[in-house]
Design an enzyme around this catalytic site. Structure first.
Site, short mmCIF file in Angstrom:
data_model
loop_
_atom_site.label_atom_id
_atom_site.label_comp_id
_atom_site.label_asym_id
_atom_site.label_seq_id
_atom_site.Cartn_x
_atom_site.Cartn_y
_atom_site.Cartn_z
N ARG A 29 0.81 -1.21 0.00
CA ARG A 29 0.00 0.00 0.00
C ARG A 29 0.85 1.26 0.00
O ARG A 29 0.52 2.24 -0.69
CB ARG A 29 -0.96 -0.01 1.19
CG ARG A 29 -1.86 1.20 1.32
CD ARG A 29 -2.46 1.68 0.01
NE ARG A 29 -3.13 0.64 -0.75
CZ ARG A 29 -3.43 0.73 -2.04
NH1 ARG A 29 -3.11 1.83 -2.72
NH2 ARG A 29 -4.04 -0.26 -2.66
N LYS A 62 1.11 24.86 -4.17
CA LYS A 62 -0.14 24.23 -3.72
C LYS A 62 0.03 22.71 -3.78
O LYS A 62 -0.57 22.02 -4.60
CB LYS A 62 -1.31 24.70 -4.57
CG LYS A 62 -1.57 26.20 -4.44
CD LYS A 62 -2.66 26.66 -5.38
CE LYS A 62 -2.88 28.16 -5.29
NZ LYS A 62 -3.89 28.66 -6.25
N LYS A 99 3.16 39.26 -3.49
CA LYS A 99 1.74 39.11 -3.76
C LYS A 99 0.97 40.33 -3.24
O LYS A 99 1.56 41.26 -2.67
CB LYS A 99 1.24 37.81 -3.12
CG LYS A 99 1.90 36.57 -3.73
CD LYS A 99 1.49 35.31 -3.02
CE LYS A 99 0.03 34.97 -3.24
NZ LYS A 99 -0.25 34.59 -4.64
N GLU A 150 3.40 39.59 -8.47
CA GLU A 150 2.04 39.30 -8.90
C GLU A 150 1.32 40.61 -9.22
O GLU A 150 1.32 41.53 -8.42
CB GLU A 150 1.29 38.56 -7.79
CG GLU A 150 -0.15 38.22 -8.13
CD GLU A 150 -0.86 37.60 -6.96
OE1 GLU A 150 -0.99 36.37 -6.92
OE2 GLU A 150 -1.29 38.37 -6.06
N ASP A 186 -2.18 37.78 -12.84
CA ASP A 186 -3.19 37.05 -12.08
C ASP A 186 -4.60 37.32 -12.60
O ASP A 186 -5.07 38.45 -12.60
CB ASP A 186 -3.09 37.44 -10.60
CG ASP A 186 -3.97 36.57 -9.72
OD1 ASP A 186 -3.99 35.34 -9.94
OD2 ASP A 186 -4.62 37.12 -8.82
#
Length: 305
Positions: A113, A148, A180, A209, A230
């Protein structure tokens, strides 16, 4: 070539991969040994198992499955012989065997597994990436991943992206800077944020960004060499490309609202990269199994299913 050499050739740190594998095995065995296997299989039983694909996709991390086998065999004070049949990054079809493992049946089944969890998840990432690479074929744009990622699996997921033909964005928070909207809000402007990062970490790559074309112009003037566009539509992306036309050192990356269906249209605007978080945060696992077939089971014993 031994396993550590394979990992190094893949751009992976062998000890880091082994530490991750040991943690995944600890997770599976923290409640005790494999009670089902120890109850049904004798220590003397030997088998050969093959990892077989059940659907079409792109293989990734078969070398990591070998690490799982080696680490568990070390715990069991035994040995598993692993033979890689298909290399990472290869397109596979249903029925393709990618790995063969021979040794004590108990150890093989206990490792099963963890081996599949890693290979299936990471092959899913490679398969998703290859779909984006195909969608961008004929354009100059390259698909890149993001941060992410599944916690604990970042290095391996980003390796899987490379297996699929994509490129990696920054690995973490310290190898490159990404200014950002929150950084801009905290400092008051893109220029202020850019200058603060450049002063604190001279020489590091700084990406900015931008939500608007005005911000793109400010970022270029400030000295940004990489700009993240963006959630801009194709018309805005083309205007951003035009703004950067006199600055060949500037690369542009589109992000947000991207799908396989609109990938080619976005790439046609002239951007250099397309950032796709879905490569790692929501790619479906590729279905593979570890099979002991009738021709692979110990003589005189029923096949294990």
């Amino acid at each position: 070539m031994n396993t550590d050499e394979r990992l190094q050739r893949a751009g992976l740190d062998p000890e880091a991969v082994r530490a991750l594998v040991r943690a995944t095995l600890d997770e599976d065995l923290s409640w005790g040994p494999d009670v089902t296997t120890t109850a049904t299989i004798t220590p003397e039983d030997m088998s050969t198992a093959r990892m077989v694909s059940r659907e079409s996709g792109v293989l990734a991390a078969v070398v990591v499955a070998v690490v799982v086998a080696e680490e568990l065999a070390r715990r069991d004070d035994t040995a598993l012989d692993c033979r890689v049949l298909v290399e990472d990054g290869t397109a596979i079809e249903p029925g393709d065997a990618v790995l063969e493992v021979t040794g004590p049946t108990r150890t093989i089944l206990t490792a099963e597994r963890t081996m599949l969890n890693l290979v299936c998840q990471l092959s899913g990432v490679a398969t998703a990436t290859r779909a984006w690479v195909s969608a961008l074929h004929g354009t100059q744009a390259v698909v890149r991943d993001t941060r992410k990622t599944v916690p604990g699996l970042r290095v391996l997921q980003k390796y899987a992206v490379r297996c699929g033909g994509g490129a990696n964005h920054r690995m973490g928070l310290g190898d490159a800077a990404l200014i950002k909207d929150n950084h801009v809000a905290a400092t008051g402007s893109i220029t202020a944020a850019f200058e603060a990062v450049r002063a604190a970490a001279p020489g590091i790559e700084i990406e900015v960004e931008c939500d608007t074309l005005a911000q793109v112009g400010e970022a270029i003037t400030a000295g940004a060499r990489t700009i993240l566009l963006d959630n801009m539509d194709p018309a805005q992306l083309r205007e951003a490309v035009a703004l950067a036309a006199d600055h060949p050192e500037v690369t542009l990356e589109a992000s947000g609202g991207l799908t396989l269906e609109n990938a080619a249209a976005v790439a046609a605007t002239g951007v250099d990269f397309i950032a796709v978080g879905a490569l790692t945060h929501s790619a479906p696992a590729l279905d593979l199994g570890l099979d002991l077939g009738p021709d692979l089971t110990p003589s005189g014993r029923r096949p294990l299913r």
